[in-house]
Design an enzyme around this catalytic site. Structure first.
Site, PDB file in Angstrom:
ATOM      1  N   ASP A 104       0.931 -30.495  21.956  1.00 16.06           N
ATOM      2  CA  ASP A 104       0.458 -30.601  23.331  1.00 16.06           C
ATOM      3  C   ASP A 104       1.682 -30.472  24.245  1.00 16.06           C
ATOM      4  O   ASP A 104       2.819 -30.709  23.816  1.00 16.06           O
ATOM      5  CB  ASP A 104      -0.221 -31.963  23.526  1.00 16.06           C
ATOM      6  CG  ASP A 104      -0.547 -32.253  24.971  1.00 16.06           C
ATOM      7  OD1 ASP A 104      -1.172 -31.403  25.622  1.00 16.06           O
ATOM      8  OD2 ASP A 104      -0.149 -33.333  25.454  1.00 16.06           O
ATOM      9  N   LYS A 110      -8.947 -28.092  20.803  1.00 19.72           N
ATOM     10  CA  LYS A 110      -7.672 -27.688  20.211  1.00 19.72           C
ATOM     11  C   LYS A 110      -7.777 -27.646  18.687  1.00 19.72           C
ATOM     12  O   LYS A 110      -7.162 -26.801  18.030  1.00 19.72           O
ATOM     13  CB  LYS A 110      -6.566 -28.659  20.649  1.00 19.72           C
ATOM     14  CG  LYS A 110      -6.262 -28.624  22.144  1.00 19.72           C
ATOM     15  CD  LYS A 110      -5.150 -29.608  22.494  1.00 19.72           C
ATOM     16  CE  LYS A 110      -4.838 -29.601  23.981  1.00 19.72           C
ATOM     17  NZ  LYS A 110      -3.706 -30.492  24.319  1.00 19.72           N
ATOM     18  N   SER A 155      -3.465 -37.441  24.725  1.00 20.62           N
ATOM     19  CA  SER A 155      -4.713 -37.641  25.461  1.00 20.62           C
ATOM     20  C   SER A 155      -5.934 -37.272  24.629  1.00 20.62           C
ATOM     21  O   SER A 155      -5.808 -36.759  23.512  1.00 20.62           O
ATOM     22  CB  SER A 155      -4.691 -36.811  26.757  1.00 20.62           C
ATOM     23  OG  SER A 155      -3.651 -37.249  27.603  1.00 20.62           O
TER      24      SER A 155
END
Length: 242
Positions: A9, A170, A194
């Site tokens: 990320d 993702k 997150s």
């Protein structure tokens, strides 16, 4: 199993609070690349704000953008694209506006901040997000959107909600990348902070939560590293890959 792919990320993870990558983390990424380990940016950002970092890090593999809405090669060859219905985007934008939320919408060629196009159907839509420091407002729009079974709800901060097409994440994008490379998710180390990272952290061989991650992420991770401002990504790469 050996780690053959590192999925990162960006905001709150790879990037420090000033949106730069620390020299320590750069060094560890370079060493991983030298060992033929794939390093893949897996971000909520769209390609335009993701690609310069891939270039500066000399990445050679894939880019996962818009929470899995698109998968690109570093040569900007599009491999996957998942779109939201323009009418659904219009509906969500209207709800957010009526509730007084800050909004952003990501089309395939533009990011719209707190504005709307004249014709929603004239664009291809990847993602829509809304933000508020009023948790009641966020809860209210989540409740409204939960009635639509074609939507995937997540967040990139505790103060926002992000919406992709159902099944897009993702993790799903990473599965496609792994298949293309010829590895499995067991060969992946994924790091994030997150809710839009939670599935890839759960499904990877090693799931890493940042020290600054939301509590839900820390609870499902295999390892909690330092914060994004304390070389957390570099330290995780050093521990599990190098």
């Amino acid at each position: 199993m050996a780690i053959k792919l590192i999925a990162l990320d960006m905001d709150g993870t790879l990037l420090k609070s000033d949106e730069t990558v620390s020299e320590f983390t750069r060094e560890k990424i370079a060493k991983a690349l030298a060992r033929n380990v794939h390093v893949v940016l897996s971000t909520g950002r769209w390609l335009g704000t993701c690609y310069p970092y891939a270039e500066s890090l000399n990445l050679t593999s894939f880019l996962i953008t818009s929470n899995g809405g698109e998968v690109w090669t570093v040569d900007k060859e599009l491999r996957e694209r998942h779109l939201l219905d323009p009418e659904r985007i219009k509906l969500i934008w209207g709800l957010a506006k009526d509730m007084g939320l800050i909004t952003w919408m990501v089309s395939t060629d533009k990011v719209w901040f707190n504005e709307q196009p004249d014709d929603f159907s004239a664009y291809e839509w990847l993602k829509i997000g809304c933000q508020s420091f009023d948790q009641n407002k966020l809860d209210a729009i989540v409740k409204e959107l939960s009635h639509y079974d074609d939507l995937e709800l997540t967040n990139s901060l505790p103060t926002n909600i992000e919406v992709n097409p159902k099944g897009v994440s993702k993790a799903s994008a990473l599965q496609s990348v792994c298949k293309e490379i010829g590895i499995t998710m067991e060969n992946v180390m994924a790091a994030g902070d997150s809710l839009n990272d939670i599935k890839m952290i759960q499904e990877s061989g090693i799931g890493v939560a940042m020290g600054n991650a939301q509590e839900a992420i820390k609870k499902v991770a295999d390892h909690i590293t330092a914060t994004n401002d304390q070389d957390g990504v570099g330290k995780a790469i050093e521990k599990f890959v190098l």
